[in-house]
Design an enzyme around this catalytic site. Structure first.
Site, mmCIF file in Angstrom:
data_model
loop_
_atom_site.group_PDB
_atom_site.id
_atom_site.type_symbol
_atom_site.label_atom_id
_atom_site.label_comp_id
_atom_site.label_asym_id
_atom_site.label_seq_id
_atom_site.Cartn_x
_atom_site.Cartn_y
_atom_site.Cartn_z
ATOM 1 N N TYR A 53 4.536 -35.802 -9.340
ATOM 2 C CA TYR A 53 3.160 -36.337 -9.330
ATOM 3 C C TYR A 53 2.784 -36.896 -7.956
ATOM 4 C CZ TYR A 53 2.850 -35.309 -14.235
ATOM 5 O OH TYR A 53 2.823 -34.627 -15.429
ATOM 6 N N ASN A 87 -8.400 -31.644 -16.720
ATOM 7 C CA ASN A 87 -7.859 -31.861 -15.373
ATOM 8 C C ASN A 87 -7.616 -33.341 -15.118
ATOM 9 O OD1 ASN A 87 -8.223 -29.125 -15.106
ATOM 10 N ND2 ASN A 87 -10.168 -29.312 -13.987
ATOM 11 N N VAL A 88 -6.590 -33.596 -14.303
ATOM 12 C CA VAL A 88 -6.257 -34.990 -13.973
ATOM 13 C C VAL A 88 -6.764 -35.338 -12.569
ATOM 14 C CG1 VAL A 88 -4.278 -35.056 -15.543
ATOM 15 C CG2 VAL A 88 -3.918 -34.315 -13.166
ATOM 16 N N HIS A 104 -6.402 -35.423 -20.511
ATOM 17 C CA HIS A 104 -4.971 -35.409 -20.170
ATOM 18 C C HIS A 104 -4.603 -36.455 -19.129
ATOM 19 C CE1 HIS A 104 -4.796 -30.986 -21.691
ATOM 20 N NE2 HIS A 104 -4.866 -31.867 -22.675
ATOM 21 N N SER A 171 -7.402 -21.613 -19.885
ATOM 22 C CA SER A 171 -6.769 -20.502 -20.616
ATOM 23 C C SER A 171 -6.811 -20.743 -22.117
ATOM 24 C CB SER A 171 -5.311 -20.366 -20.160
ATOM 25 O OG SER A 171 -4.606 -21.564 -20.482
HETATM 26 N N1 APR Z 1 -12.603 -20.085 -11.394
HETATM 27 C C1 APR Z 1 -12.584 -20.232 -12.756
HETATM 28 N N2 APR Z 1 -11.480 -20.065 -13.511
HETATM 29 C C2 APR Z 1 -10.344 -19.726 -12.858
HETATM 30 C C3 APR Z 1 -10.274 -19.558 -11.455
HETATM 31 C C4 APR Z 1 -11.483 -19.761 -10.722
HETATM 32 N N3 APR Z 1 -11.507 -19.610 -9.382
HETATM 33 N N4 APR Z 1 -8.997 -19.219 -11.116
HETATM 34 C C5 APR Z 1 -8.293 -19.189 -12.280
HETATM 35 N N5 APR Z 1 -9.106 -19.471 -13.325
HETATM 36 C C6 APR Z 1 -8.782 -19.540 -14.748
HETATM 37 C C7 APR Z 1 -7.595 -18.692 -15.185
HETATM 38 O O1 APR Z 1 -8.042 -17.364 -15.478
HETATM 39 C C8 APR Z 1 -7.154 -19.424 -16.460
HETATM 40 O O2 APR Z 1 -7.854 -18.947 -17.597
HETATM 41 O O3 APR Z 1 -8.404 -20.860 -15.034
HETATM 42 C C9 APR Z 1 -7.570 -20.869 -16.182
HETATM 43 C C10 APR Z 1 -6.389 -21.766 -15.880
HETATM 44 O O4 APR Z 1 -5.588 -21.831 -17.043
HETATM 45 P P1 APR Z 1 -4.347 -22.835 -17.038
HETATM 46 O O5 APR Z 1 -3.600 -22.686 -15.758
HETATM 47 O O6 APR Z 1 -3.648 -22.641 -18.350
HETATM 48 O O7 APR Z 1 -5.019 -24.279 -16.989
HETATM 49 P P2 APR Z 1 -5.618 -25.095 -18.212
HETATM 50 O O8 APR Z 1 -6.243 -24.189 -19.220
HETATM 51 O O9 APR Z 1 -6.471 -26.154 -17.620
HETATM 52 O O10 APR Z 1 -4.296 -25.773 -18.838
HETATM 53 C C11 APR Z 1 -4.527 -26.709 -19.873
HETATM 54 O O11 APR Z 1 -2.197 -27.242 -19.884
HETATM 55 O O12 APR Z 1 -0.468 -27.434 -18.453
HETATM 56 C C12 APR Z 1 -1.291 -28.156 -19.271
HETATM 57 O O13 APR Z 1 -2.055 -30.362 -19.180
HETATM 58 C C13 APR Z 1 -2.074 -29.153 -18.496
HETATM 59 O O14 APR Z 1 -4.452 -29.621 -18.562
HETATM 60 C C14 APR Z 1 -3.479 -28.579 -18.519
HETATM 61 C C15 APR Z 1 -3.491 -27.781 -19.803
#
Ligand code: APR
Length: 225
Positions: A53, A87-88, A104, A171
């Site tokens: 972190y 997002n944090v 989160h 995602s």
């Molecule tokens: N613009 C928009 N979306 C994007 C971009 C971009 N430039 N680049 C990537 N993405 C999308 C990807 O296609 C994916 O669907 O952002 C998403 C990121 O997914 P994750 O990495 O799984 O992130 P997130 O969904 O926020 O994860 C949720 O999981 O790991 C834990 O606590 C953590 O808050 C997080 C939670």
């Protein structure tokens, strides 16, 4: 004023330079999620968790909000906007959004393990020995895997009252956040912005397979017309 709820994930901060979690060189790169983002990992190796972190906190202080974060602020001219973010980072705050729910936790805050309501703003490294007034080790103010999501109930109430829902850069793999979509009133318009959208098309759902800096301004402009 109509209410817009915006659910954001790591993708909205990607173009600010913050890695997402599940893309190729994701944030977990080189780390097992459970090692750095779970109570077990914290108990097993607190230094590893603090270092993970500290690296993310240092990086956050070097990046800025992007057009995705900034264009959401414009919506506040005509709508009652609430951001519910997974997002944090503090990029929605720095962009100027007024109402933000961090499901989160927040990277720039730490909390006492003795009293979880004792939360401190914290922009520097957090190290072993950094304690609260009750002399207990401070921990990142982050919701780790396996921990409760205290803001979920308010997030559900906010989503139930939405007239429009935007989902940006997630995602949709992590619950309960991903389940928020089920709480909307029937038939409200939903906008899903993600270059690789993880959602099946349906009525009232507009999918923009775009990056946030392209897709979000498009939707905002269409809502402000
Ligand atoms: N613009 C928009 N979306 C994007 C971009 C971009 N430039 N680049 C990537 N993405 C999308 C990807 O296609 C994916 O669907 O952002 C998403 C990121 O997914 P994750 O990495 O799984 O992130 P997130 O969904 O926020 O994860 C949720 O999981 O790991 C834990 O606590 C953590 O808050 C997080 C939670």
């Amino acid at each position: 004023m109509k209410k817009i709820v915006v659910l954001t994930g790591a993708g909205i901060s990607a173009e600010s330079g913050i890695n997402t979690f599940r893309d190729a060189n994701g944030l977990w790169e080189g780390h097992d999620i459970m090692e750095v983002a779970s109570p077990i990992g914290w108990n097993n190796n607190p230094e590893l968790v603090l270092d993970f972190y500290n690296k993310r906190r240092r990086q956050l202080l070097t990046v800025n909000p992007n057009k995705g974060h900034i264009s959401l602020v414009k919506l506040e001219e005509q709508y009652d906007v609430t951001i519910i973010t997974q997002n944090v980072d503090d990029l929605h705050e720095r962009a100027g959004s007024d109402k933000i729910v961090h499901l989160h936790g927040e990277l720039l805050k730490v909390r006492s393990q003795f009293d979880e309501n004792l939360i401190l703003d914290w922009k520097k490294d957090l190290n072993l020995g950094d304690s609260c007034e009750h002399n207990s080790q401070l921990r990142p103010h982050i919701v780790w895997f396996g921990e409760m999501v205290p803001m979920m109930d308010s997030a559900i109430t906010i989503t139930e009252n939405a007239d429009i829902l935007m989902i940006i850069g997630t995602s949709m793999q992590v619950y309960p956040a991903a389940g928020l979509l089920q709480y909307t009133k029937a038939n409200i318009p939903v906008y899903f912005i993600d270059p690789n959208p993880a959602i099946t098309p349906s009525k009232h759902l507009t999918i923009l397979s775009e990056k946030a800096t392209v897709g979000v301004p498009k939707v905002v402009d269409s809502l402000l017309k």
